[in-house]
Design an enzyme around this catalytic site. Structure first.
Site, PDB file in Angstrom:
ATOM      1  CG  ASP A  49      22.762 -10.272  18.862  1.00 25.89           C
ATOM      2  OD1 ASP A  49      22.663 -10.673  17.796  1.00 25.89           O
ATOM      3  OD2 ASP A  49      23.148 -10.687  20.027  1.00 25.89           O
ATOM      4  CG  HIS A  76      22.579 -11.724  10.564  1.00 25.12           C
ATOM      5  ND1 HIS A  76      23.549 -12.507   9.528  1.00 25.12           N
ATOM      6  CD2 HIS A  76      23.449 -11.897  11.664  1.00 25.12           C
ATOM      7  CE1 HIS A  76      24.326 -13.060  10.177  1.00 25.12           C
ATOM      8  NE2 HIS A  76      24.280 -12.668  11.300  1.00 25.12           N
TER       9      HIS A  76
END
Ligand code: IMP
Ligand code: MG
Length: 372
Positions: free
Chosen positions: A12, A40
Site C-alpha cells: 500500500d 492498487h
C-alpha cells in the site's frame, strides 16, 4: 528501458499510482507475483479505479499491454469480473491483457481454507496462501490444465490472450518493460516478518519465477510513504495508537483497497526502509502521499533501533530511536522542511529520492531520474 517497481514498506505504498503515471512509456507492464490480495488504487479524471490482478495500466492509451506472469495465482471468475469492470470505461482493455497459461489457480477450497485457518495472520481471505501451498506441494492446477473453463473461454472471447512467458521473451527483450511489484519487502515470504507475510516473493527476484530472469532491469524504483501502514497482524516497531493513529488514518484515508480494513499506521521507519533498499536492490526511491502529512507540526521519524538490525527477526523486538522534524504546511510547495526530510532519508538509506507524489490528482506527481 526495463524498470522494476517494488513496495519498500509493508504494501500500500502507492505503487499502482506510480505505475499508472508512467505506463504509457512502456510496451508491457508485467506482474510477476501475488494475486487479487493486492489493491492498487489510482485516481483518473476524478474517478477511483482499483486494480487487483491487472497491472495498473493507463488504459486511455491502447498501446500498452499488461502481462500476468506465471508467478501469480489466479481465480479465473474473479479475474474475468475485474476485466469486465474496466470495459465500460475502456472498451479495448481486454485486448490489452495477456495471461501466462502456466499461472496456478485459486478456487473456492482455497478461499474457504484461508478463512478457516489463516485469521491469525490477518490475510486478505482471497485463498492466496492455500493456493501457493498447493503449488509448492506440486498438487495445484494451472490454467493450462483446465478444460473448457467458462471464465477462461469468456476472457478469450473478449480478446484476452494466453501466451507462455517463453514465447514473450523476445518481445520483452526488444521493448520497454515495467515490472509492477505487489505487496512490499516486509511482506516478502523469504525476507519479510515471517510468518506475518504473504506467500510470495515481493522482490525483483520474482521476475525469475515468471520466466524473465534473462531480462536485466536497469533500475529498481522502491515506493514508500513518509509514514508506514500495515494491514494484518505482526510486528510494527513504529506503530501509533490512539489519537496519534486516528489523525493519520483519517488524513490518509488508510483503509485497505481489498478488504476495507482500517490500516495500522505509524512513523516512517528508516531502519526498515534501509533494510528494504538493501535486500531488494532498490536503486531509487519514490515518496508518495506526502500531502497526508500537510499541516502536521512535528513529524516523527525512526532513525535507528536501540540494537542494530541483524536480520528480519529483529523487527519483532525493535526499539526505535526517533528524531522529530518540523512539518510542512503544503507538500506541493516543496519548502525546506520537506527537502530536509528528503535529505535525511537519502543520507540514512543511501539511494536518491527521484520521484514524489503529493496528492491523488494526475498533476500531483513528479518523477525525475527514472528514465535514464
Ligand atoms: P495474504 O496475502 O492474503 O495471504 O495475506 C498475508 C498478509 O499480507 C496479511 O497481513 C495481509 O494483510 C497482507 N497483504 C497481502 N496483500 C497485501 C497488499 O496488497 N497490501 C497490504 N497488505 C497486504
Ligand atoms: Mg494496496
Amino acid at each position: 528501458m526495463k524498470l522494476a517497481i517494488v513496495g519498500a514498506q509493508v504494501g500500500d505504498e502507492g505503487k499502482g499510482r506510480v505505475v499508472h503515471h508512467i505506463s504509457t512509456q512502456y510496451r508491457y507492464i508485467c506482474r510477476t507475483s501475488g494475486s487479487e490480495n493486492c489493491g492498487h488504487s489510482v485516481w483518473v479524471e476524478g474517478k477511483k479505479l482499483v486494480y487487483h490482478y491487472l497491472p495498473s495500466i493507463d488504459f486511455r492509451s491502447t498501446n500498452t499491454i499488461g502481462y500476468l506472469g506465471a508467478g501469480m495465482v489466479i481465480n479465473p471468475a474473479n479475474l474475468l469480473a475485474e476485466i469486465k469492470g474496466f470495459l465500460p470505461l475502456y472498451p479495448n482493455a481486454a485486448k490489452q491483457i495477456i495471461i501466462d497459461p502456466y499461472c496456478f489457480l485459486i478456487d473456492q477450497r482455497h478461499v474457504d481454507e484461508d478463512k478457516a485457518k489463516n485469521q491469525h495472520i490477518g490475510t486478505t481471505n482471497k485463498g492466496v496462501g492455500p493456493a501457493y501451498t498447493e503449488k509448492i506441494g506440486r498438487k495445484g492446477k494451472r490454467i493450462i490444465d483446465l478444460e473448457n473453463d467458462s471464465s477462461i473461454e469468456e476472457m478469450k472471447s473478449l480478446g484476452v490472450k494466453f501466451i507462455p512467458s517463453y514465447s514473450m521473451l523476445d518481445s520483452f527483450k526488444n521493448n520497454n518493460v515495467l515490472f509492477e511489484g505487489a505487496q512490499g519487502v516486509l511482506l516478502d515470504v523469504n525476507n519479510g516478518t515471517y510468518p506475518f507475510v504473504t506467500s510470495t516473493d515481493c522482490l525483483p527476484t520474482s521476475l525469475g519465477s515468471s520466466g524473465f530472469a534473462s531480462i536485466k532491469v536497469d533500475e529498481v524504483l522502491g515506493v514508500a510513504k513518509p509514514y508506514v501502514t500495515k494491514v494484518g497482524t505482526g510486528p510494527f516497531p513504529t506503530e501509533f495508537f490512539g489519537e496519534e493513529a486516528g489523525v493519520l488514518v483519517a488524513a490518509g484515508n488508510e483503509f485497505g483497497s481489498t478488504t476495507g480494513r482500517k490500516r495500522r499506521v505509524g512513523a516512517l521507519d528508516l531502519v526498515a526502509l534501509k533494510y528494504a533498499v538493501e535486500v531488494a536492490g532498490i536503486t531509487q526511491l519514490c515518496l508518495t502521499k506526502l500531502d497526508v502529512l500537510d499541516g502536521i507540526d512535528r513529524i516523527k521519524v525512526a532513525v535507528a533501533y536501540r540494537n542494530p538490525l541483524k536480520g528480519p527477526q529483529d523487527f519483532f523486538t525493535a526499539e526505535p530511536i526517533y528524531e522529530e522534524i518540523k512539518g510542512w504546511e503544503r507538500a506541493k510547495d516543496f519548502g525546506k522542511e520537506l527537502t530536509s526530510l528528503i535529505s535525511m532519508i537519502q543520507m540514512v538509506v543511501g539511494v536518491p529520492v527521484t520521484a514524489v507524489s503529493y496528492g491523488v490528482s494526475e498533476r500531483d506527481i513528479k518523477m525525475q531520474r527514472v528514465f535514464k
